[in-house]
Design a protein around this motif. Structure first.
Motif, mmCIF file in Angstrom:
data_model
loop_
_atom_site.group_PDB
_atom_site.id
_atom_site.type_symbol
_atom_site.label_atom_id
_atom_site.label_comp_id
_atom_site.label_asym_id
_atom_site.label_seq_id
_atom_site.Cartn_x
_atom_site.Cartn_y
_atom_site.Cartn_z
ATOM 1 N N GLY A 36 -22.186 18.404 -0.663
ATOM 2 C CA GLY A 36 -21.309 18.057 0.122
ATOM 3 C C GLY A 36 -19.811 17.179 -1.292
ATOM 4 N N PRO A 37 -18.715 17.132 -0.482
ATOM 5 C CA PRO A 37 -17.763 16.860 -1.104
ATOM 6 C C PRO A 37 -17.870 15.457 -1.912
ATOM 7 C CG PRO A 37 -17.055 16.552 0.851
ATOM 8 C CD PRO A 37 -18.688 17.411 0.943
ATOM 9 N N ILE A 38 -17.080 14.825 -3.174
ATOM 10 C CA ILE A 38 -17.249 13.747 -3.418
ATOM 11 C C ILE A 38 -15.585 13.099 -2.726
ATOM 12 C CG2 ILE A 38 -17.411 11.702 -4.887
ATOM 13 C CD1 ILE A 38 -18.753 13.931 -7.401
ATOM 14 N N ASP A 39 -15.587 12.432 -1.840
ATOM 15 C CA ASP A 39 -14.308 11.734 -1.410
ATOM 16 C C ASP A 39 -13.568 10.190 -1.871
ATOM 17 O OD1 ASP A 39 -12.461 13.082 0.549
ATOM 18 O OD2 ASP A 39 -12.886 11.225 0.677
ATOM 19 N N VAL A 40 -12.897 10.206 -2.645
ATOM 20 C CA VAL A 40 -12.415 8.405 -2.669
ATOM 21 C C VAL A 40 -10.419 8.136 -2.301
ATOM 22 C CG1 VAL A 40 -14.420 8.021 -4.540
ATOM 23 C CG2 VAL A 40 -11.986 9.012 -5.196
ATOM 24 N N HIS A 41 -10.780 7.602 -1.716
ATOM 25 C CA HIS A 41 -9.902 6.209 -1.369
ATOM 26 C C HIS A 41 -8.880 5.600 -2.643
ATOM 27 C CE1 HIS A 41 -10.008 7.726 2.868
ATOM 28 N NE2 HIS A 41 -10.865 6.647 2.608
ATOM 29 N N HIS A 42 -7.584 5.845 -2.457
ATOM 30 C CA HIS A 42 -6.985 4.656 -3.988
ATOM 31 C C HIS A 42 -5.126 4.233 -3.090
ATOM 32 C CE1 HIS A 42 -5.367 8.761 -5.374
ATOM 33 N NE2 HIS A 42 -4.209 8.435 -4.560
ATOM 34 N N ASN A 43 -5.164 4.062 -1.435
ATOM 35 C CA ASN A 43 -4.606 3.814 -0.989
ATOM 36 C C ASN A 43 -4.749 2.883 -0.132
ATOM 37 O OD1 ASN A 43 -2.001 4.086 -3.378
ATOM 38 N ND2 ASN A 43 -0.875 4.966 -2.259
ATOM 39 N N TYR A 44 -5.399 1.732 -0.242
ATOM 40 C CA TYR A 44 -5.961 0.971 1.200
ATOM 41 C C TYR A 44 -5.891 -0.073 1.084
ATOM 42 C CZ TYR A 44 -10.681 2.017 -1.376
ATOM 43 O OH TYR A 44 -11.272 1.395 -2.015
ATOM 44 N N LYS B 147 -3.423 -0.047 -4.462
ATOM 45 C CA LYS B 147 -2.477 0.668 -4.393
ATOM 46 C C LYS B 147 -1.911 1.937 -5.452
ATOM 47 C CE LYS B 147 2.211 1.407 -3.996
ATOM 48 N NZ LYS B 147 3.727 0.731 -3.827
ATOM 49 N N GLY B 148 -2.641 2.596 -5.579
ATOM 50 C CA GLY B 148 -3.276 3.923 -6.225
ATOM 51 C C GLY B 148 -3.976 2.777 -7.596
ATOM 52 N N ALA B 149 -5.047 3.079 -7.096
ATOM 53 C CA ALA B 149 -6.346 2.356 -7.633
ATOM 54 C C ALA B 149 -8.067 2.616 -6.877
ATOM 55 C CB ALA B 149 -6.528 0.309 -8.240
ATOM 56 N N VAL B 150 -8.729 2.831 -7.473
ATOM 57 C CA VAL B 150 -10.018 3.097 -6.726
ATOM 58 C C VAL B 150 -11.090 2.361 -6.823
ATOM 59 C CG1 VAL B 150 -12.234 5.395 -6.923
ATOM 60 C CG2 VAL B 150 -9.501 5.864 -6.968
ATOM 61 N N ARG B 151 -11.889 2.026 -5.689
ATOM 62 C CA ARG B 151 -12.592 1.449 -5.870
ATOM 63 C C ARG B 151 -13.681 2.115 -6.573
ATOM 64 N NH1 ARG B 151 -16.266 0.171 -0.446
ATOM 65 N NH2 ARG B 151 -17.273 2.606 -1.337
ATOM 66 N N ALA B 152 -14.598 1.082 -7.750
ATOM 67 C CA ALA B 152 -15.567 1.052 -8.253
ATOM 68 C C ALA B 152 -16.865 0.360 -9.289
ATOM 69 C CB ALA B 152 -14.470 1.786 -10.006
ATOM 70 N N ARG B 153 -17.176 0.102 -7.952
ATOM 71 C CA ARG B 153 -19.287 -1.076 -7.999
ATOM 72 C C ARG B 153 -19.362 -0.241 -8.778
ATOM 73 N NH1 ARG B 153 -19.426 -1.899 -1.462
ATOM 74 N NH2 ARG B 153 -19.684 0.580 -1.742
ATOM 75 N N GLU B 154 -20.543 -1.100 -9.601
ATOM 76 C CA GLU B 154 -21.387 -0.512 -10.518
ATOM 77 C C GLU B 154 -22.163 0.782 -10.014
ATOM 78 O OE1 GLU B 154 -23.578 0.127 -14.048
ATOM 79 O OE2 GLU B 154 -22.258 -2.104 -13.450
ATOM 80 N N LEU C 199 0.349 -0.669 -0.019
ATOM 81 C CA LEU C 199 -0.476 0.280 -0.216
ATOM 82 C C LEU C 199 0.468 1.341 -0.366
ATOM 83 C CD1 LEU C 199 -2.414 -0.945 2.799
ATOM 84 C CD2 LEU C 199 -2.760 -1.564 0.201
ATOM 85 N N GLY C 200 2.287 1.000 0.428
ATOM 86 C CA GLY C 200 3.069 1.873 0.491
ATOM 87 C C GLY C 200 2.749 2.603 1.638
#
Length: 389
Positions: free
Chosen positions: A254-262, A278-285, A74-75
């Motif tokens: 309000g904000p949209i907020d997404v993690h990409h290291n987890y 690591k350097g990717a975003v969850r992108a469910r349908e 995950l860095g």
């Protein structure tokens, strides 16, 4: 494009590598194949269109385990991610350069960047963060010392605070940052524990069924919450500058907020797994995601497509094609200024910023072409001014 499958070909590789990239480098593929050789990896290793070489595990890597968590995967910037906040109505139809320079100056004065911290004792943390137990007293001391001073700070490298405009004329603030020094402290502590347990391997896992793995999972949850609070504080401070320069308040959504290291516990293929990104975003349908370009190119708000082979993931950005050292060798300040066009940035820092020049990254449109089955763009945001860490 259809994903490219790299099946096991000896050398210890156990599971296939599935890659959504036409420009996957040989060095990146070696990192992916090495990870695909580990006994804890389930089914496959997925590589996003923006995959590129990094320490330990390539940026743009997604894989799953049953009960193992891998600190090195995950860095150090745990919870790094992007938040986007829309402003309006009432935005000027086309902010002038003088207004944008005033905004950029206000942001630079209001937000600590690079190695800068909050002055004095820093910013008080919410009670849930300030009092939450961590797995060691040493980490709790670092939380008490570093947390308030790093909260509401941008950091350096590719982190940014940016003003964008959509096709309808609305202005957006984007912030890209993470957990700062606290995420690095959590990673360092548990990385040492994993290496010791794994005989020195930098990709050694910790079992979440045992104390060390469960402790890392809990500390990781704290780091993710801190990273999200950091982005919230930055957007709040930047919103004050927006109100001063443009007289605008944030929109009600309000904000949209997404993690990409987890790491996240998810059901994938009908079974519970620990999905590492690591350097990717969850992108469910249908899930909202943010995929930024480089500092001079567009960002896209998109909707996930839930691609099963990608563990329902999508790229987190444009992806580097030049290392920082290569960018410093090849790109001169005048090249950066030409590439930025009308986007306002701190031209006095051009020599330091060449490593973040658009030329150092893949075209964001190409990233979406390669990852067409991962996420669908729905709104294009054009950059007007950018503050880099």
């Amino acid at each position: 494009m259809m994903p490219i499958v790299y099946p096991p070909e000896g050398g210890g590789q156990r599971v296939p590598v599935v890659a959504w990239s036409r420009v996957l480098s040989a060095a990146t593929l070696r990192q992916l194949r090495r990870l695909a050789s580990e006994p804890y990896v389930v089914d496959r290793v997925a590589a996003m269109p923006d995959a590129h070489v990094a320490e330990g595990v390539a940026v743009g890597t997604v894989f799953a385990t049953e009960d193992a968590i891998v600190p090195a995967a995950l860095g150090g910037d745990l919870g790094c991610g992007v938040a986007a906040l829309r402003f309006g109505p009432g935005a000027p139809p086309k902010p002038g350069r003088r207004e944008l320079e005033r905004l950029l100056g206000g942001l630079a004065a209001a937000v600590p960047v690079g190695d800068a911290c909050q002055p004095g004792r820093g910013v008080p943390l919410p009670e849930a963060l300030a009092s939450a137990p961590l797995s060691t007293r040493a980490l709790e001391r670092q939380r008490d010392a570093l947390g308030p001073r790093h909260a509401g700070t941008l950091g350096g490298g590719n982190h940014f605070l940016e003003l964008d405009r959509d096709a309808g004329g609305s202005l957006w603030l984007l912030v890209h940052t993470g957990s700062r020094g606290m995420g690095a402290a959590v990673r360092a502590h548990h990385g040492r524990a994993a290496e010791a347990a794994g005989g020195g391997s930098d990709l050694a896992p910790l079992s979440v069924r045992e104390g060390p793995g469960a402790a890392y999972l809990a500390d990781l949850g704290w780091a993710l919450a801190f990273a999200r609070e950091n982005r919230r504080l930055l957007l709040a401070r930047a919103s004050e500058v927006m109100a001063d320069v443009f007289g605008l308040e944030p929109g009600p959504e309000g904000p949209i907020d997404v993690h990409h290291n987890y790491v996240e516990a998810e059901e994938q293929g009908g079974r519970p797994l620990l999905v590492h990104r690591k350097g990717a975003v969850r992108a469910r349908e249908g899930e909202r995601v943010i995929v930024p370009g480089s500092m001079g190119t567009a960002t896209y708000l998109a909707r996930g497509l839930g691609h099963e082979l990608a563990f329902a993931s999508c790229p987190h950005g444009a992806g580097r094609v030049l290392s920082r050292a290569e960018a410093r060798r090849r790109i001169r300040p005048p090249d950066l200024r030409r590439a930025m066009g009308r986007v306002v940035f701190d031209e006095g820092r051009a020599r330091a910023l060449v490593e973040e020049a658009p030329q150092a990254y893949r075209p964001i449109g190409e990233v979406f072409e390669d990852g067409a089955g991962l996420a669908r763009p729905v709104l294009r945001l054009e950059p007007l001014a950018v503050l880099k860490g």
